[in-house]
Design a protein around this motif. Structure first.
Motif, PDB file in Angstrom:
ATOM      1  N   ILE A  73       0.695  -1.044  -0.044  1.00  0.00           N
ATOM      2  CA  ILE A  73       0.146   0.062   0.177  1.00  0.00           C
ATOM      3  C   ILE A  73       0.293   1.545  -0.242  1.00  0.00           C
ATOM      4  N   TRP A  74       2.074   1.149   0.595  1.00  0.00           N
ATOM      5  CA  TRP A  74       2.497   2.431   0.807  1.00  0.00           C
ATOM      6  C   TRP A  74       3.175   2.852   0.077  1.00  0.00           C
ATOM      7  N   SER A  76       2.330   1.723  -2.875  1.00  0.00           N
ATOM      8  CA  SER A  76       1.490   2.134  -4.302  1.00  0.00           C
ATOM      9  C   SER A  76       1.587   3.117  -3.964  1.00  0.00           C
ATOM     10  N   PHE A  77       0.392   4.009  -3.053  1.00  0.00           N
ATOM     11  CA  PHE A  77       0.273   5.266  -3.018  1.00  0.00           C
ATOM     12  C   PHE A  77       1.768   6.066  -3.193  1.00  0.00           C
ATOM     13  N   ARG A  78       3.332   5.876  -2.877  1.00  0.00           N
ATOM     14  CA  ARG A  78       3.941   6.706  -3.402  1.00  0.00           C
ATOM     15  C   ARG A  78       4.016   7.059  -4.735  1.00  0.00           C
ATOM     16  N   THR A  79       3.761   5.550  -5.294  1.00  0.00           N
ATOM     17  CA  THR A  79       4.176   5.066  -6.966  1.00  0.00           C
ATOM     18  C   THR A  79       3.486   6.411  -7.417  1.00  0.00           C
ATOM     19  N   ILE A  80       2.004   6.344  -7.385  1.00  0.00           N
ATOM     20  CA  ILE A  80       0.686   7.530  -7.690  1.00  0.00           C
ATOM     21  C   ILE A  80       1.409   8.300  -7.705  1.00  0.00           C
ATOM     22  N   GLY A  81       1.549   8.623  -6.609  1.00  0.00           N
ATOM     23  CA  GLY A  81       1.574  10.368  -6.349  1.00  0.00           C
ATOM     24  C   GLY A  81       1.107  10.931  -4.919  1.00  0.00           C
ATOM     25  N   HIS A  82       0.155   9.972  -4.285  1.00  0.00           N
ATOM     26  CA  HIS A  82      -1.067  10.436  -3.936  1.00  0.00           C
ATOM     27  C   HIS A  82      -0.530  11.375  -2.198  1.00  0.00           C
TER      28      HIS A  82
END
Length: 82
Positions: A73-74, A76-82
């Protein structure tokens, strides 16, 4: 959806042969014990130990899953940029 059953029920009257006759009924109180009391106590202790180990393994797998999913999850959020 309804289930309809046949109006008549047929049974066979054929006699079934049994493996044991009524003269040789098994009585567990008369059967000789395969294990001593000490062996039975040891089996119970071994079962309890196995249960504890299995519980530890399941807990470790659960914690591993929580950690792995948290990292996913961490990431994914870091890669997507949220």
């Amino acid at each position: 959806m309804s289930l309809t059953l046949p109006a008549t029920h047929q049974t066979s009257e054929a006699s079934q042969s049994t493996r044991y006759s009524s003269d040789n009924d098994f009585n567990p109180e008369e059967a000789p014990s395969l294990f001593t009391r000490e062996e039975l106590r040891q089996f119970a202790a071994d079962d309890a130990e196995a249960g504890r180990r299995i519980g530890k393994i399941l807990a470790a797998l659960f914690i591993y899953t929580i950690v792995a999913m948290s990292v996913a999850i961490w990431w994914s959020f870091r890669t997507i940029g949220h």
